[in-house]
Design a protein around this motif. Sequence first.
Motif, mmCIF file in Angstrom:
data_model
loop_
_atom_site.group_PDB
_atom_site.id
_atom_site.type_symbol
_atom_site.label_atom_id
_atom_site.label_comp_id
_atom_site.label_asym_id
_atom_site.label_seq_id
_atom_site.Cartn_x
_atom_site.Cartn_y
_atom_site.Cartn_z
ATOM 1 N N SER A 35 43.884 56.293 16.034
ATOM 2 C CA SER A 35 42.605 55.907 16.641
ATOM 3 C C SER A 35 42.460 54.393 16.691
ATOM 4 C CB SER A 35 41.428 56.556 15.921
ATOM 5 O OG SER A 35 41.321 56.074 14.605
ATOM 6 N N CYS A 36 42.928 53.691 15.671
ATOM 7 C CA CYS A 36 42.907 52.219 15.681
ATOM 8 C C CYS A 36 43.824 51.680 16.775
ATOM 9 C CB CYS A 36 43.322 51.656 14.334
ATOM 10 S SG CYS A 36 42.145 51.973 13.017
ATOM 11 N N LEU A 37 44.970 52.309 16.945
ATOM 12 C CA LEU A 37 45.916 51.870 17.961
ATOM 13 C C LEU A 37 45.341 52.074 19.360
ATOM 14 C CD1 LEU A 37 49.202 53.264 16.409
ATOM 15 C CD2 LEU A 37 48.361 50.916 16.355
ATOM 16 N N VAL A 38 44.691 53.194 19.574
ATOM 17 C CA VAL A 38 44.056 53.441 20.873
ATOM 18 C C VAL A 38 42.970 52.398 21.116
ATOM 19 C CG1 VAL A 38 42.659 55.070 22.208
ATOM 20 C CG2 VAL A 38 44.677 55.876 20.972
ATOM 21 N N ASP A 39 42.208 52.073 20.085
ATOM 22 C CA ASP A 39 41.189 51.025 20.225
ATOM 23 C C ASP A 39 41.821 49.699 20.631
ATOM 24 O OD1 ASP A 39 39.177 52.796 19.534
ATOM 25 O OD2 ASP A 39 39.002 52.071 17.464
ATOM 26 N N ILE A 40 42.928 49.332 19.996
ATOM 27 C CA ILE A 40 43.618 48.088 20.341
ATOM 28 C C ILE A 40 44.054 48.128 21.806
ATOM 29 C CG2 ILE A 40 45.734 46.735 19.966
ATOM 30 C CD1 ILE A 40 45.471 47.479 16.967
ATOM 31 N N VAL A 41 44.602 49.250 22.239
ATOM 32 C CA VAL A 41 45.070 49.392 23.619
ATOM 33 C C VAL A 41 43.904 49.254 24.601
ATOM 34 C CG1 VAL A 41 46.052 51.036 25.278
ATOM 35 C CG2 VAL A 41 47.116 50.738 23.029
ATOM 36 N N VAL A 42 42.791 49.921 24.318
ATOM 37 C CA VAL A 42 41.635 49.887 25.223
ATOM 38 C C VAL A 42 41.023 48.483 25.273
ATOM 39 C CG1 VAL A 42 39.289 50.766 25.570
ATOM 40 C CG2 VAL A 42 41.150 52.351 25.033
ATOM 41 N N VAL A 43 40.855 47.862 24.137
ATOM 42 C CA VAL A 43 40.295 46.504 24.102
ATOM 43 C C VAL A 43 41.222 45.543 24.844
ATOM 44 C CG1 VAL A 43 39.784 44.550 22.573
ATOM 45 C CG2 VAL A 43 38.888 46.819 22.039
ATOM 46 N N THR A 44 42.506 45.696 24.646
ATOM 47 C CA THR A 44 43.470 44.827 25.330
ATOM 48 C C THR A 44 43.385 45.011 26.837
ATOM 49 O OG1 THR A 44 44.932 44.878 23.418
ATOM 50 C CG2 THR A 44 45.909 44.194 25.516
ATOM 51 N N ALA A 45 43.248 46.247 27.283
ATOM 52 C CA ALA A 45 43.120 46.494 28.724
ATOM 53 C C ALA A 45 41.900 45.769 29.281
ATOM 54 C CB ALA A 45 43.021 47.994 28.997
ATOM 55 N N GLY A 46 40.774 45.881 28.587
ATOM 56 C CA GLY A 46 39.559 45.221 29.060
ATOM 57 C C GLY A 46 39.669 43.701 29.049
ATOM 58 N N LEU A 47 40.265 43.163 27.987
ATOM 59 C CA LEU A 47 40.363 41.703 27.872
ATOM 60 C C LEU A 47 41.484 41.108 28.709
ATOM 61 C CD1 LEU A 47 39.674 41.180 24.063
ATOM 62 C CD2 LEU A 47 38.105 40.860 25.997
ATOM 63 N N SER A 48 42.364 41.947 29.223
ATOM 64 C CA SER A 48 43.437 41.424 30.066
ATOM 65 C C SER A 48 43.023 41.342 31.534
ATOM 66 C CB SER A 48 44.713 42.258 29.912
ATOM 67 O OG SER A 48 44.534 43.550 30.429
ATOM 68 N N GLU A 49 41.830 41.828 31.843
ATOM 69 C CA GLU A 49 41.357 41.743 33.229
ATOM 70 C C GLU A 49 41.246 40.273 33.634
ATOM 71 O OE1 GLU A 49 37.657 43.809 33.698
ATOM 72 O OE2 GLU A 49 38.507 45.695 33.001
ATOM 73 N N PRO A 50 41.597 39.975 34.881
ATOM 74 C CA PRO A 50 41.476 38.584 35.345
ATOM 75 C C PRO A 50 40.010 38.135 35.325
ATOM 76 C CG PRO A 50 42.700 39.919 36.931
ATOM 77 C CD PRO A 50 42.129 40.857 35.907
ATOM 78 N N VAL A 51 39.814 36.854 35.105
ATOM 79 C CA VAL A 51 38.478 36.262 35.106
ATOM 80 C C VAL A 51 38.262 35.593 36.463
ATOM 81 C CG1 VAL A 51 37.020 34.479 34.077
ATOM 82 C CG2 VAL A 51 38.419 35.931 32.617
ATOM 83 N N ASP A 52 37.142 35.908 37.079
ATOM 84 C CA ASP A 52 36.775 35.292 38.353
ATOM 85 C C ASP A 52 36.445 33.825 38.101
ATOM 86 O OD1 ASP A 52 35.665 34.450 40.741
ATOM 87 O OD2 ASP A 52 34.150 36.036 40.831
ATOM 88 N N ALA A 53 37.260 32.936 38.638
ATOM 89 C CA ALA A 53 37.077 31.493 38.410
ATOM 90 C C ALA A 53 35.735 30.993 38.942
ATOM 91 C CB ALA A 53 38.226 30.713 39.041
ATOM 92 N N ASP A 54 35.124 31.723 39.863
ATOM 93 C CA ASP A 54 33.824 31.325 40.412
ATOM 94 C C ASP A 54 32.652 31.812 39.560
ATOM 95 O OD1 ASP A 54 35.065 30.056 42.553
ATOM 96 O OD2 ASP A 54 35.075 31.890 43.765
#
Length: 184
Positions: free
Chosen positions: A105-124
């Motif tokens: 469950s901790c590993l799945v949490d790491i995977v999910v958080v990483t997916a969300g935080l790896s999204e590109p940031v809109d420079a605008d």
Amino acid sequence: MLDAAAKRAEADRFLRRYAHDVRTDSGHPALRGCDEVDWSAIPGCPPEMPVLLHGLLDPAIAPEAARVLTNVLMDGIFRLGAAMPAVLPFVLRLAVADPRVPAVSCLVDIVVVTAGLSEPVDADNENAVRLRGCDSDHPERERCRAVFAEHAALLAGLPDELLTDADRASLRQAAGLGEPQGSR
């Protein structure tokens, strides 16, 4: 947020307490190759990362190994550490390898958080840039998306009971996959 010295100190505490208990010769297929990575070449990453990863397999120490691993992999609440792209394939494989992996469950949490935080940031988007920084300053995001794309087939093996529909959508986006058929 832990700086590199604090991460190192936390990893050292874990190693002093548990290194003699961790079997790094487990031969677990999900961890194949983790001893071959030059962990010390990654900023903020302890060279003993394989001990942390193998610690995730031991029911007695898996919770502490997962906690220390999470702290080592994150540079802040909204920031992935430089080690995340190198560790992510092992975390993904462990999360789907065997439901008996104690820290799944901790590993799945790491995977999910990483997916969300790896999204590109809109420079605008000034607020997003202020909160998460520019993509050009955080190459680990793109590297994590590449890992998700490379291991996209594993995403379907993550335990359904640990994921929401939003989690699945975030994982699919991180892997560069379209919406699943029948979702419209």
